[in-house]
Design an enzyme around this catalytic site. Sequence first.
Site, short mmCIF file in Angstrom:
data_model
loop_
_atom_site.label_atom_id
_atom_site.label_comp_id
_atom_site.label_asym_id
_atom_site.label_seq_id
_atom_site.Cartn_x
_atom_site.Cartn_y
_atom_site.Cartn_z
N GLY A 7 0.76 -1.25 0.00
CA GLY A 7 0.00 0.00 0.00
C GLY A 7 0.79 1.28 0.00
O GLY A 7 0.19 2.36 -0.18
N GLY A 67 3.73 -3.68 -3.73
CA GLY A 67 3.71 -3.85 -5.18
C GLY A 67 4.16 -2.55 -5.84
O GLY A 67 5.28 -2.42 -6.32
N ARG A 68 3.26 -1.56 -5.77
CA ARG A 68 3.50 -0.28 -6.45
C ARG A 68 4.85 0.35 -6.10
O ARG A 68 5.56 0.82 -6.99
CB ARG A 68 2.38 0.69 -6.05
CG ARG A 68 2.37 1.95 -6.86
CD ARG A 68 1.38 2.97 -6.29
NE ARG A 68 0.11 2.40 -5.97
CZ ARG A 68 -0.97 2.46 -6.73
NH1 ARG A 68 -0.91 3.06 -7.89
NH2 ARG A 68 -2.11 1.93 -6.32
N ARG A 95 -5.30 3.31 -16.15
CA ARG A 95 -5.38 4.05 -14.88
C ARG A 95 -6.00 5.46 -15.02
O ARG A 95 -6.82 5.83 -14.19
CB ARG A 95 -4.01 4.12 -14.20
CG ARG A 95 -3.43 2.72 -13.88
CD ARG A 95 -2.23 2.78 -12.95
NE ARG A 95 -2.64 3.06 -11.60
CZ ARG A 95 -2.55 4.23 -11.04
NH1 ARG A 95 -2.00 5.25 -11.68
NH2 ARG A 95 -2.97 4.40 -9.82
N CYS A 112 -12.27 3.86 -29.46
CA CYS A 112 -13.54 4.57 -29.70
C CYS A 112 -14.29 4.82 -28.41
O CYS A 112 -15.39 4.27 -28.19
CB CYS A 112 -14.39 3.74 -30.65
SG CYS A 112 -13.50 3.39 -32.15
N GLU A 113 -13.69 5.58 -27.51
CA GLU A 113 -14.36 5.97 -26.27
C GLU A 113 -13.79 7.32 -25.85
O GLU A 113 -12.58 7.52 -25.92
CB GLU A 113 -14.04 4.99 -25.13
CG GLU A 113 -14.63 3.64 -25.33
CD GLU A 113 -15.04 2.98 -24.01
OE1 GLU A 113 -15.31 3.70 -23.02
OE2 GLU A 113 -15.06 1.75 -23.99
N TYR A 140 0.55 -1.74 -12.17
CA TYR A 140 -0.85 -1.72 -12.62
C TYR A 140 -0.98 -1.07 -14.00
O TYR A 140 -1.96 -0.40 -14.29
CB TYR A 140 -1.74 -1.01 -11.58
CG TYR A 140 -1.56 -1.59 -10.19
CD1 TYR A 140 -2.06 -2.86 -9.90
CD2 TYR A 140 -0.88 -0.90 -9.20
CE1 TYR A 140 -1.88 -3.42 -8.63
CE2 TYR A 140 -0.70 -1.45 -7.93
CZ TYR A 140 -1.20 -2.71 -7.66
OH TYR A 140 -1.02 -3.26 -6.42
N1 LLP Z 1 -1.68 -6.88 -0.63
C1 LLP Z 1 -3.01 -6.92 -0.90
C2 LLP Z 1 -3.86 -7.81 -0.13
C3 LLP Z 1 -3.55 -6.09 -1.89
O1 LLP Z 1 -4.85 -6.11 -2.14
C4 LLP Z 1 -2.69 -5.22 -2.63
C5 LLP Z 1 -3.22 -4.35 -3.68
C6 LLP Z 1 -1.32 -5.23 -2.32
C7 LLP Z 1 -0.85 -6.07 -1.32
C8 LLP Z 1 -0.32 -4.37 -3.04
O2 LLP Z 1 -0.57 -3.02 -2.83
P1 LLP Z 1 0.47 -1.90 -3.36
O3 LLP Z 1 1.73 -2.01 -2.55
O4 LLP Z 1 0.72 -2.17 -4.80
O5 LLP Z 1 -0.26 -0.64 -3.15
N2 LLP Z 1 -5.14 -1.13 -9.69
C9 LLP Z 1 -4.95 -0.11 -8.67
C10 LLP Z 1 -4.32 -0.67 -7.41
C11 LLP Z 1 -5.07 -1.83 -6.83
C12 LLP Z 1 -4.42 -2.40 -5.59
C13 LLP Z 1 -5.05 -3.67 -5.17
N3 LLP Z 1 -4.44 -4.33 -4.05
C14 LLP Z 1 -4.13 1.03 -9.26
O6 LLP Z 1 -3.80 0.99 -10.45
O7 LLP Z 1 -3.86 2.03 -8.58
#
Ligand code: LLP
Length: 417
Positions: A241, A278-279, A315, A345-346, A374
């Site tokens: 997160g 992740g991010r 995004r 086409c949107e 993402y």
């Molecule tokens: N752990 C769980 C249980 C999660 O649901 C997520 C992300 C993560 C870890 C990793 O989170 P991060 O460190 O990447 O913030 N598609 C959206 C983001 C969706 C995140 C979903 N869950 C975007 O493009 O911003």
Amino acid sequence: MPTRGFEYRSGLLCCEDVSLEEISSRVGTPAYVYAARSIVENYRAYTRACGAVPHTIHYAVKANGSLGVLALLARHGAGFDIVSGGELFRVLQAGGDPARVVFPGVGKTADEIDYALGAGIAIFNCESEAELELIHERAKRRQMRAPITLRVNPDVSAETHPYIATGLREHKFGIPIGEAEDLYVRAARMENLEIRGVSCHIGSQILDINAFVEALSKILDLIDALRRRGIPIRHLDLGGGLGVGYRPEDETPEIGDYLQALLEKLEGRDLELHLEPGRSIVAQAGILLTTVLYRKQSASKEFIIVDAAMNDLIRPALYKSYHDIIPVRAAGREPVTADIVGPICETGDFFARDRRMPLVEAGELLAVCTAGAYGFALSSNYNARPRAPEVLVEGGSFTVIRDRETYADLIRGERTG
Ligand code: LLP
């Protein structure tokens, strides 16, 4: 610019030591380009800050699950966070260690649970009583004990886009913290479960470290209560997160500062820290490279039409998210205010609206920044557009870690009747 591993050298945008023009001449556009050293550096920032505290960093596969990225992180010792059987398959194909895999998610199927039990993953982060019972039943069939945590919803509000906040009572995720203790007691009576600890994840793109600290405090109170009831807890998983800056003026929280704030609270607690970022590992280490197809002026607007589209990077359309867009050739030019749009086409197919940027002409290359997380992962074949290739740059060399899809790929598995 909100990227890591990308910089102008003699007026030409490069990824590590390779110019983006060279990459475009080899694979064409649109294409995703990732800076391997930056990915590794971000991962290392996590492990370094943990120091002597026992920990595992489980990279969240959903952010960017391409085999080349997973293999890079696996080689550097990362664990993985998966949310589906498909993600586990990817991790295994990339050489990841199943014993370092955690599996959260509200809708695990029996098949996925079987697959994960068979592979020997580290932990299931369970999100409901019904799921707990299913995991118990599947483990019993195999005469084994499934290692679990309960994913607890700490009811903290984190400022982020409403689609990606997860830590409030009203969200579908986790077990409300007030109900967790009772459920732990029930789980402790299930023979084929082995309770390892507690997990939580409060949302994504969170820039305020205090939200994590607040969640941690609540989880630590729960851990104390569980230990008092004789339920041994060693494994503490705080999810992912941590956000990153997307605008040039945004500040990106330092991974080290984030961890320091967490570790202060963990001192003397005899807990093993698990995180699922992740991010913060891949977002800034990736760009989407695209070519300007046309410029078009209407009565009141200037449009820059590029060859990438919302199927490549959704995004902006989905979250109204901002991505910085910069020319690969940094020649001094007039600024212009334009919409940067794709061929789909949107009306929602845009990367930026009313954006002040240097004027670019047809044929020029642009980089859509902060697209490593993402980006490709959310791409699709909408409008029957083959998905873009991905390139991983490491120093002065690069590897095409995914080929551009062909028209034949578009109809794979289909039949006319
Ligand atoms: N752990 C769980 C249980 C999660 O649901 C997520 C992300 C993560 C870890 C990793 O989170 P991060 O460190 O990447 O913030 N598609 C959206 C983001 C969706 C995140 C979903 N869950 C975007 O493009 O911003």
